[in-house]
Write a protein that holds these residues in place. Structure first.
Motif, PDB file in Angstrom:
ATOM      1  N   ILE A   1       0.721  -1.145  -0.133  1.00  5.22           N
ATOM      2  CA  ILE A   1      -0.380  -0.329  -0.036  1.00  5.22           C
ATOM      3  C   ILE A   1       0.981   1.264   0.190  1.00  5.22           C
ATOM      4  O   ILE A   1       2.126   1.390   1.226  1.00  5.22           O
ATOM      5  N   GLY A   2       1.081   1.865  -1.435  1.00  8.60           N
ATOM      6  CA  GLY A   2       1.876   3.112  -0.875  1.00  8.60           C
ATOM      7  C   GLY A   2       0.867   4.124  -1.555  1.00  8.60           C
ATOM      8  O   GLY A   2      -0.410   4.333  -1.581  1.00  8.60           O
ATOM      9  N   PRO A   3       1.212   5.578  -1.777  1.00 10.91           N
ATOM     10  CA  PRO A   3       0.261   6.495  -2.682  1.00 10.91           C
ATOM     11  C   PRO A   3      -0.413   6.339  -3.255  1.00 10.91           C
ATOM     12  O   PRO A   3      -1.271   7.260  -4.066  1.00 10.91           O
ATOM     13  N   ALA A   4      -0.212   5.434  -4.450  1.00 13.37           N
ATOM     14  CA  ALA A   4      -0.528   5.329  -5.816  1.00 13.37           C
ATOM     15  C   ALA A   4      -1.994   4.986  -5.276  1.00 13.37           C
ATOM     16  O   ALA A   4      -3.191   5.050  -5.867  1.00 13.37           O
ATOM     17  N   THR A   5      -1.634   3.691  -3.883  1.00 16.15           N
ATOM     18  CA  THR A   5      -2.764   2.629  -3.472  1.00 16.15           C
ATOM     19  C   THR A   5      -4.237   3.364  -3.458  1.00 16.15           C
ATOM     20  O   THR A   5      -4.951   3.302  -3.639  1.00 16.15           O
ATOM     21  N   SER A   6      -3.409   4.790  -2.520  1.00 20.36           N
ATOM     22  CA  SER A   6      -4.946   5.408  -2.079  1.00 20.36           C
ATOM     23  C   SER A   6      -5.388   6.376  -2.985  1.00 20.36           C
ATOM     24  O   SER A   6      -5.856   6.980  -3.211  1.00 20.36           O
ATOM     25  N   ASP A   7      -4.567   6.923  -4.147  1.00 20.97           N
ATOM     26  CA  ASP A   7      -5.142   8.006  -5.409  1.00 20.97           C
ATOM     27  C   ASP A   7      -6.317   7.044  -5.713  1.00 20.97           C
ATOM     28  O   ASP A   7      -7.228   7.837  -6.104  1.00 20.97           O
TER      29      ASP A   7
ATOM     30  N   MET B   1      -1.773   4.566   4.072  1.00 22.54           N
ATOM     31  CA  MET B   1      -2.976   4.092   5.377  1.00 22.54           C
ATOM     32  C   MET B   1      -4.199   4.868   5.878  1.00 22.54           C
ATOM     33  O   MET B   1      -5.096   4.538   5.381  1.00 22.54           O
ATOM     34  N   ARG B   2      -3.259   5.201   6.408  1.00 20.78           N
ATOM     35  CA  ARG B   2      -4.309   7.140   6.360  1.00 20.78           C
ATOM     36  C   ARG B   2      -5.329   7.331   5.988  1.00 20.78           C
ATOM     37  O   ARG B   2      -6.120   7.464   6.115  1.00 20.78           O
ATOM     38  N   ASP B   3      -5.066   7.922   5.002  1.00 19.49           N
ATOM     39  CA  ASP B   3      -5.064   8.366   3.745  1.00 19.49           C
ATOM     40  C   ASP B   3      -6.673   7.483   3.247  1.00 19.49           C
ATOM     41  O   ASP B   3      -7.717   8.009   2.830  1.00 19.49           O
ATOM     42  N   ILE B   4      -6.937   6.218   3.259  1.00 23.05           N
ATOM     43  CA  ILE B   4      -7.143   4.746   2.838  1.00 23.05           C
ATOM     44  C   ILE B   4      -8.438   4.571   3.693  1.00 23.05           C
ATOM     45  O   ILE B   4     -10.269   4.796   3.878  1.00 23.05           O
TER      46      ILE B   4
ATOM     47  N   SER C   1      -0.428  -5.891   8.552  1.00 25.34           N
ATOM     48  CA  SER C   1       0.131  -4.222   8.804  1.00 25.34           C
ATOM     49  C   SER C   1      -0.730  -3.345   8.876  1.00 25.34           C
ATOM     50  O   SER C   1      -2.116  -3.645   8.979  1.00 25.34           O
ATOM     51  N   ALA C   2      -0.415  -2.448   7.495  1.00 30.97           N
ATOM     52  CA  ALA C   2      -1.759  -1.617   6.932  1.00 30.97           C
ATOM     53  C   ALA C   2      -2.868  -2.141   7.002  1.00 30.97           C
ATOM     54  O   ALA C   2      -3.729  -1.516   7.239  1.00 30.97           O
ATOM     55  N   GLY C   3      -2.712  -3.341   5.775  1.00 33.35           N
ATOM     56  CA  GLY C   3      -4.482  -3.798   5.709  1.00 33.35           C
ATOM     57  C   GLY C   3      -4.844  -4.345   6.885  1.00 33.35           C
ATOM     58  O   GLY C   3      -6.499  -4.478   6.936  1.00 33.35           O
TER      59      GLY C   3
ATOM     60  N   ILE D   1      -7.240  -1.176   8.013  1.00 34.20           N
ATOM     61  CA  ILE D   1      -8.080  -1.102   7.070  1.00 34.20           C
ATOM     62  C   ILE D   1      -9.294  -1.877   6.925  1.00 34.20           C
ATOM     63  O   ILE D   1     -10.020  -1.345   6.599  1.00 34.20           O
ATOM     64  N   LEU D   2      -8.762  -3.132   7.628  1.00 32.95           N
ATOM     65  CA  LEU D   2     -10.336  -4.402   7.718  1.00 32.95           C
ATOM     66  C   LEU D   2     -10.504  -3.769   9.061  1.00 32.95           C
ATOM     67  O   LEU D   2     -11.855  -3.375   8.650  1.00 32.95           O
ATOM     68  N   TYR D   3      -9.949  -3.054  10.260  1.00 36.21           N
ATOM     69  CA  TYR D   3     -10.719  -2.703  10.942  1.00 36.21           C
ATOM     70  C   TYR D   3     -11.418  -1.294  10.313  1.00 36.21           C
ATOM     71  O   TYR D   3     -13.228  -0.905  11.607  1.00 36.21           O
ATOM     72  N   ALA D   4     -11.179  -0.372   9.831  1.00 39.14           N
ATOM     73  CA  ALA D   4     -12.019   1.163   9.721  1.00 39.14           C
ATOM     74  C   ALA D   4     -13.175   0.487   8.904  1.00 39.14           C
ATOM     75  O   ALA D   4     -14.276   0.822   8.925  1.00 39.14           O
ATOM     76  N   SER D   5     -12.601  -0.795   8.276  1.00 44.73           N
ATOM     77  CA  SER D   5     -14.118  -0.981   7.204  1.00 44.73           C
ATOM     78  C   SER D   5     -15.900  -0.863   7.625  1.00 44.73           C
ATOM     79  O   SER D   5     -16.018  -1.228   9.100  1.00 44.73           O
ATOM     80  N   HIS D   6     -16.922  -1.026   7.162  1.00 38.24           N
ATOM     81  CA  HIS D   6     -18.335  -1.463   8.076  1.00 38.24           C
ATOM     82  C   HIS D   6     -17.937  -2.671   7.761  1.00 38.24           C
ATOM     83  O   HIS D   6     -18.729  -3.145   9.050  1.00 38.24           O
ATOM     84  N   ILE D   7     -17.612  -3.191   7.409  1.00 39.57           N
ATOM     85  CA  ILE D   7     -18.070  -4.385   7.160  1.00 39.57           C
ATOM     86  C   ILE D   7     -16.322  -5.128   7.185  1.00 39.57           C
ATOM     87  O   ILE D   7     -15.829  -5.386   5.835  1.00 39.57           O
ATOM     88  N   ALA D   8     -15.997  -6.125   7.785  1.00 41.12           N
ATOM     89  CA  ALA D   8     -14.401  -6.979   7.561  1.00 41.12           C
ATOM     90  C   ALA D   8     -14.748  -8.020   7.227  1.00 41.12           C
ATOM     91  O   ALA D   8     -15.592  -9.532   8.172  1.00 41.12           O
TER      92      ALA D   8
END
Length: 462
Positions: free
Chosen positions: A44-50, A81-84, A108-110, A113-120
């Motif tokens: 996950i990098g800047p391209a991913t968040s873009d 990760m925080r942008d996503i 790691s960052a995944g 993101i999993l925890y932040a999602s409405h459904i994991a």
């Protein structure tokens, strides 16, 4: 009669238009419910968040009822990760993070993101966790990794628990706990994931209430999501996915290009190629190719650096280092300028990327060492050759004839023929010349040489 025909035609035309206008209202088009599917495959990098940002905007514009982020990632950059996560938390429709296919991971960052999602959700034979922040690009690669405690004193702090690593780990724990409380998931396990690098398989994660669903594919996932209630921006939303159509939103060429060039090592290489190309073009104007390649590479590097945390002190040191190495070629200082340039170049390269702002990224030591040695050889040897070649006498063209010594082919007092440089020229002289006499070229007027008897006593030219 003509008026009647025109009136009938106009009436028929109006009736046809009216009938055509009413037709859509009688048969309204059926609009399928859209489920947008995004794919995160790799770091996950800047391209991913873009890519995620553009894809979610596109899904919202098309009135998507749900978005599924299909993940298989070893982790990535903290800022990306925080942008996503900010995009997920601000989404007006539910977002599902789905670790798939079987064998995939959300490390790691995944995990964040999993925890932040409405459904994991996870597919069988997948795993998540290992959320300890690690500065991958730092020397040794061990920063942020907790070491075992002292066996004699378990309560003693770890050797690696310096101020920076403590701040990173505590910040990660607090952030992940906040996401867990927001989504009503297991908040106790996240501390183990951060502090101890713990991981869980899909079935264990479901049993420990770390994820909400385990499904082998997207279609089974949609079936299990039917009728589920989720909280979206403070309002309860019941998912109705009857007749929903899954549409994949793949990365466009811009996101794929950004994914390549935003690798710090690639951006650094592009920058150096650009610098080399422009310097070669300046020292050899008109060569075109080095300048063209240099400008393109430098623009791509600048585009990449705008999304990377560049330390401008490091960039300045690199420029100073290059300047000192160029100065060594102009004014040899027995290696003092060259060694100073190498030192500045290496230090600038090391601190070029600000790893405090973006943990987990940095330049490879092998890339830095390779370009440091290449730069030293390039500026000390190549530019030195160019400069030395400029001080050599001209060996071709008009200027090469001045001072050349030839042989008179006939007697003449004003104009005659001479043999010089394997060619026969017409020559003009102010002093009588005899056949076979050595003459020296003093000037050139069009195709006529100005000559004078030479003091060179060598044998005549054949």
């Amino acid at each position: 009669m003509l008026r009647n025909i025109v009136a009938i035609f106009m009436l028929w035309l109006l009736v046809g238009i009216a009938g055509g206008a009413e037709q859509p209202s009688e048969r309204p088009p059926t609009v399928s419910k859209m489920v947008a599917q995004l794919t995160i495959d790799g770091p996950i990098g800047p391209a991913t968040s873009d890519y995620v940002g553009r894809a979610l905007e596109q899904a919202q514009a098309r009135n998507a009822v749900l978005a599924i982020i299909r993940m298989d990632t070893p982790g990535g950059l903290d800022t990306a990760m925080r942008d996503i996560i900010r995009m997920i938390l601000a989404s007006p429709f539910p977002i599902v993070s789905y670790v798939a296919p079987s064998g995939a991971r959300a490390a790691s960052a995944g995990t964040y993101i999993l925890y932040a999602s409405h459904i994991a959700a996870m597919a069988p034979a997948t795993n998540l966790g290992a959320a300890t922040p690690v500065a991958i690009g730092a020397p040794g690669g061990n920063e942020g990794k907790p070491k075992p405690r002292d066996k004699d004193d378990p309560s003693a702090p770890r050797d690696s628990d310096d101020a920076m690593s403590k701040k990173m780990i505590n910040d990660a724990v607090a952030y992940l706990r906040g996401l867990a409380h927001l989504r009503g998931r297991n908040a106790e396990w996240v501390e183990k994931a951060v502090r101890e690098g713990a991981s869980l398989a899909a079935e264990e994660a479901l049993a420990m209430h770390v994820v909400d669903i385990v499904a082998p594919d997207v279609f089974v996932l949609l079936t299990k999501l039917q009728g589920r209630r989720v909280d979206v921006l403070g309002r309860a939303v019941t998912l109705d996915l009857t007749g929903a159509v899954v549409e994949a939103i793949d990365p466009d060429w811009r996101s794929r290009l950004l994914a390549v060039i935003t690798n710090p090592n690639v951006a650094y290489i592009l920058m150096m190629i650009g610098v080399y190309g422009l310097i070669l073009e300046f020292y050899n104007p008109g060569s075109i190719v080095p300048g063209t390649v240099g400008v393109i590479a430098l623009l791509l590097a600048m585009y990449a650096f705008q999304v990377l945390p560049v330390n401008y002190a490091g960039l300045a040191l690199i420029i100073v280092g290059i300047g000192l190495m160029v100065a060594e070629a102009f004014a040899p200082s027995f290696g003092v300028l060259g060694l100073g340039g190498i030192a500045a170049f290496i230090i600038g390269s090391v601190i070029l990327i600000d790893t405090d702002k973006m943990p987990g990224v940095g330049l490879s030591w092998s890339v830095i060492a390779a370009f440091a040695l290449t730069s030293l050889m390039f500026f000390g040897f190549a530019i030195g050759l160019i400069l030395r070649s400029r001080h050599k006498a001209v060996v071709t063209g008009r200027e090469e004839l001045i001072g050349a010594v030839g042989t008179a082919l006939e007697n003449f007092t004003e104009i005659g023929r001479i043999h010089v440089r394997s060619e026969i020229w017409t020559a003009r002289t102010e002093v009588p010349v005899h056949k076979g006499q050595r003459v020296s070229v003093k000037g050139l007027d069009g195709l006529i040489l100005s000559v004078a008897p030479s003091e060179d006593r060598k044998e005549l030219e054949p």
